[in-house]
Motif scaffolding. Structure first.
Motif, short mmCIF file in Angstrom:
data_model
loop_
_atom_site.label_atom_id
_atom_site.label_comp_id
_atom_site.label_asym_id
_atom_site.label_seq_id
_atom_site.Cartn_x
_atom_site.Cartn_y
_atom_site.Cartn_z
N CYS A 9 0.81 -1.22 0.00
CA CYS A 9 0.00 0.00 0.00
C CYS A 9 0.85 1.27 0.00
CB CYS A 9 -0.95 0.01 1.20
SG CYS A 9 -0.12 0.19 2.79
N ARG A 10 2.14 1.12 0.00
CA ARG A 10 3.09 2.24 -0.10
C ARG A 10 3.16 3.09 1.17
NH1 ARG A 10 5.26 2.88 -4.88
NH2 ARG A 10 5.35 5.13 -4.87
N LYS A 11 2.62 2.61 2.28
CA LYS A 11 2.79 3.32 3.56
C LYS A 11 4.28 3.35 3.89
CE LYS A 11 1.66 3.41 8.43
NZ LYS A 11 1.44 4.83 8.54
N ILE A 12 4.72 4.45 4.46
CA ILE A 12 6.14 4.60 4.79
C ILE A 12 6.31 4.58 6.30
CG2 ILE A 12 8.12 6.14 4.65
CD1 ILE A 12 6.96 7.11 1.96
N CYS A 13 7.26 3.77 6.77
CA CYS A 13 7.58 3.67 8.19
C CYS A 13 9.08 3.85 8.37
CB CYS A 13 7.18 2.30 8.74
SG CYS A 13 5.40 2.02 8.71
N SER A 14 9.47 4.30 9.55
CA SER A 14 10.89 4.60 9.79
C SER A 14 11.72 3.36 10.14
CB SER A 14 11.03 5.63 10.91
OG SER A 14 10.47 5.12 12.10
N GLU A 15 11.08 2.28 10.56
CA GLU A 15 11.81 1.06 10.93
C GLU A 15 11.05 -0.17 10.41
OE1 GLU A 15 12.48 0.82 15.11
OE2 GLU A 15 13.34 2.84 15.21
N HIS A 16 11.79 -1.25 10.20
CA HIS A 16 11.17 -2.48 9.73
C HIS A 16 10.14 -3.02 10.73
CE1 HIS A 16 14.92 -2.47 7.33
NE2 HIS A 16 14.05 -2.76 6.39
N LEU A 17 10.42 -2.88 12.02
CA LEU A 17 9.49 -3.37 13.03
C LEU A 17 8.18 -2.57 12.99
CD1 LEU A 17 9.38 -5.61 15.13
CD2 LEU A 17 10.17 -3.97 16.82
N ASP A 18 8.27 -1.27 12.76
CA ASP A 18 7.05 -0.45 12.62
C ASP A 18 6.27 -0.86 11.37
OD1 ASP A 18 7.50 1.00 14.92
OD2 ASP A 18 8.55 2.62 13.88
N LEU A 19 7.00 -1.18 10.31
CA LEU A 19 6.35 -1.63 9.08
C LEU A 19 5.66 -2.97 9.32
CD1 LEU A 19 5.80 -0.92 6.17
CD2 LEU A 19 7.98 -1.97 5.55
N ALA A 20 6.26 -3.84 10.09
CA ALA A 20 5.63 -5.12 10.43
C ALA A 20 4.36 -4.88 11.25
CB ALA A 20 6.61 -6.00 11.20
N ARG A 21 4.40 -3.94 12.17
CA ARG A 21 3.19 -3.60 12.95
C ARG A 21 2.08 -3.11 12.04
NH1 ARG A 21 7.11 -1.09 16.61
NH2 ARG A 21 7.38 -2.52 18.36
N HIS A 22 2.44 -2.23 11.11
CA HIS A 22 1.46 -1.76 10.13
C HIS A 22 0.87 -2.94 9.36
CE1 HIS A 22 -0.12 -0.32 6.32
NE2 HIS A 22 0.83 -1.02 5.72
N TYR A 23 1.76 -3.80 8.89
CA TYR A 23 1.35 -4.91 8.03
C TYR A 23 0.37 -5.84 8.73
CZ TYR A 23 2.24 -7.02 3.58
OH TYR A 23 2.10 -7.44 2.29
N LEU A 24 0.66 -6.18 9.99
CA LEU A 24 -0.22 -7.09 10.71
C LEU A 24 -1.50 -6.40 11.15
CD1 LEU A 24 2.19 -9.37 12.71
CD2 LEU A 24 1.00 -9.81 10.57
N GLY A 25 -1.55 -5.09 11.07
CA GLY A 25 -2.78 -4.35 11.36
C GLY A 25 -3.72 -4.30 10.17
N GLN A 26 -3.24 -4.72 9.01
CA GLN A 26 -4.05 -4.71 7.79
C GLN A 26 -4.69 -6.08 7.61
OE1 GLN A 26 -4.21 -1.62 6.35
NE2 GLN A 26 -2.91 -1.25 8.12
N THR A 27 -5.96 -6.10 7.30
CA THR A 27 -6.64 -7.39 7.13
C THR A 27 -7.18 -7.57 5.72
OG1 THR A 27 -8.70 -6.43 7.95
CG2 THR A 27 -7.28 -7.52 9.56
#
Length: 75
Positions: A9-27
């Motif tokens: 979805c092209r969301k930008i995060c500052s760290e890989h762990l934050d990106l993983a949190r975003h990813y698992l929040g998407q259903t």
């Protein structure tokens, strides 16, 4: 310091762990389908996250995202 873009979805995060949190929040289907292409299961990552210590689900996904997420300079 680079930021990292979600492959779906092209969301930008500052760290890989934050990106993983975003990813698992998407259903939605596209995020879950991408996990399957990486040999991961949304359900297993969520289960690991809630039943194991040390952010196991997030960390497993963050390790994959380190290899696949695009680094960008913008926020």
């Amino acid at each position: 310091m680079p930021n990292y873009r979600c492959p779906m979805c092209r969301k930008i995060c500052s760290e890989h762990l934050d990106l993983a949190r975003h990813y698992l929040g998407q259903t939605d289907k596209k995020h879950k389908d991408w996990l399957k292409t990486q040999g991961l299961s949304y359900a297993s990552l969520i289960k690991a996250q809630v039943t194991e210590f040390g952010n196991k689900g997030y960390q497993t996904l963050a390790d994959v995202l380190k290899k696949t997420a695009t680094a960008v300079d913008e926020i």
